[in-house]
Design a protein around this motif. Sequence first.
Motif, PDB file in Angstrom:
ATOM      1  N   ALA A 164       0.930  -1.130   0.156  1.00  0.00           N
ATOM      2  CA  ALA A 164       0.035   0.025  -0.001  1.00  0.00           C
ATOM      3  C   ALA A 164       0.966   1.204  -0.204  1.00  0.00           C
ATOM      4  O   ALA A 164       0.635   2.274  -0.759  1.00  0.00           O
ATOM      5  N   ALA A 165       1.791   1.105   0.782  1.00  0.00           N
ATOM      6  CA  ALA A 165       2.966   2.343   0.725  1.00  0.00           C
ATOM      7  C   ALA A 165       3.477   2.452  -0.645  1.00  0.00           C
ATOM      8  O   ALA A 165       3.687   3.890  -0.874  1.00  0.00           O
ATOM      9  N   ALA A 166       3.884   1.538  -1.368  1.00  0.00           N
ATOM     10  CA  ALA A 166       4.592   1.573  -2.598  1.00  0.00           C
ATOM     11  C   ALA A 166       3.620   2.122  -3.660  1.00  0.00           C
ATOM     12  O   ALA A 166       3.987   2.933  -4.446  1.00  0.00           O
ATOM     13  N   PHE A 167       2.357   1.715  -3.399  1.00  0.00           N
ATOM     14  CA  PHE A 167       1.122   2.518  -4.354  1.00  0.00           C
ATOM     15  C   PHE A 167       1.194   4.007  -4.057  1.00  0.00           C
ATOM     16  O   PHE A 167       1.278   4.562  -5.307  1.00  0.00           O
ATOM     17  N   VAL A 168       0.889   4.133  -2.858  1.00  0.00           N
ATOM     18  CA  VAL A 168       0.995   5.882  -2.692  1.00  0.00           C
ATOM     19  C   VAL A 168       2.186   6.653  -3.070  1.00  0.00           C
ATOM     20  O   VAL A 168       1.914   7.725  -3.631  1.00  0.00           O
ATOM     21  N   ILE A 169       3.342   6.180  -2.919  1.00  0.00           N
ATOM     22  CA  ILE A 169       4.525   6.816  -3.142  1.00  0.00           C
ATOM     23  C   ILE A 169       4.532   6.725  -4.776  1.00  0.00           C
ATOM     24  O   ILE A 169       5.032   7.856  -5.150  1.00  0.00           O
ATOM     25  N   ALA A 170       4.292   5.931  -5.376  1.00  0.00           N
ATOM     26  CA  ALA A 170       4.353   5.670  -6.921  1.00  0.00           C
ATOM     27  C   ALA A 170       3.306   6.931  -7.428  1.00  0.00           C
ATOM     28  O   ALA A 170       3.517   7.528  -8.494  1.00  0.00           O
ATOM     29  N   LEU A 171       2.227   6.809  -6.700  1.00  0.00           N
ATOM     30  CA  LEU A 171       1.210   7.649  -7.390  1.00  0.00           C
ATOM     31  C   LEU A 171       1.446   9.113  -7.031  1.00  0.00           C
ATOM     32  O   LEU A 171       1.354  10.018  -8.091  1.00  0.00           O
TER      33      LEU A 171
END
Length: 443
Positions: free
Chosen positions: A18-25
């Motif tokens: 989930a953290a990776a998704f937000v960071i990439a977003l």
Amino acid sequence: MSTPVKVRLPPEIWVLIAAAFVIALGFGLVAPVLPQYAREFGVGIAAASAIVSAFALMRLLFAPASGRLVQKLGERRVYLAGIAIVAVSTGACALAQTYWQLMVLRSLGGIGSTMFTVSSMALIIRVSPPAARGRVSGVYSTSFLLGSLLGPLVGGALAGLGLRAPFVIYAVALLIVCLIVFVGLRESPVLATDSATAAPELTFRQAMSRPAYRAVLLTSFAGGAAVFGVRMAFVPLLVVEILEQEAGMAGVALTVFAAGNAAVLFASGRLSDRFGRKPFLILGSAICAVGTAALGFAPTMPWFLAASFVAGLGSGMFTPVQQAALADVIGTRARGGPVLAAFQMSADLGTVLGPIVIGWVADHTSFEVGMTVTGAVLAVSAALWLVTPEPSRIVHHEDPAHPDHAGDGIDPQCTCDGGPADAPVVRDGMAPTGRRAGYGKSP
């Protein structure tokens, strides 16, 4: 063939995904407006582009230090510190009053970014069940890709807020991620062993003695050069100068590549847990090589889009699997900060050198030759895996699921890959004990 055992992923995995998704977003939100924002300070195109290069350069230069920090301070501390540095520096970008302030702040962001990247890979390896490493890498890569694709769309919807707003939004999102990760990993029983026992270290020299690691580095370099370097630099040029299309069609080609990538990312990682890493690393690199080379020979836009999709399929096959192979080399318990840093640096180096070298080749020959040389680098990577032992068969004496001690403690006499310096190394999947190398499964 035995039926694969369903492995339940620990909650720590989902926190990191989930953290990776937000960071990439958030990165996809900021990246498109950054050059235009830099131009607001009255600088030229080259200076505006240098803001992007500064971020990448600091990632490359600071990677070795990030590896050492992971080794000394642990994965969680470096991960949280890296996100915090990116959050603060990104938020401060919105307050920048001069070009040079923006340059310094983005450079600091590059340092935090490499701290996050190296430590996040280390955390994923530590908390991933050995039998599900490919599956985890596939989900993680997919979440990052989706975030990267959605970021520019969200940015377009927020365009009315001005060029500074994306930096503030991204900074706030990163601080929230930092809090979620801190809470989500604080009570982790897997990572609690950091303070209870001294985690064994895997040095860069030890890793380089393993054929699988040398092959992973080459695959990482080839992917960085072809996928993140040459493709991003050459696709707009090929579309506009060779195919004589509108510049917007370059974005369509990049999206088609991403679609091919997304189509197989998760499946390839998951299937590599069952069939091994090599089939996907070999076939994926070869397919990406063909698609990449075909871009230079495309006579029409439909051909170009088809070649982009094929290249995306190949990239999606080998990208998550190379990360799983890296996890196979390091093992669950060992700390390999410098090993992870070198993996990241190989991709970054390819990204930096690829456009420069292939650009020189294209200038002195043609786009066709340049793209063929790029495909050849990927083909060499595929060829190396043909003669490299299967990474998923490596056994680590410290792994909790090791068949000889099953988590009852580290056996100092264990003779497995990753064991004492004078211990025999696993070759061709056969452990010195006579058992088939694996993670506690029957041969």
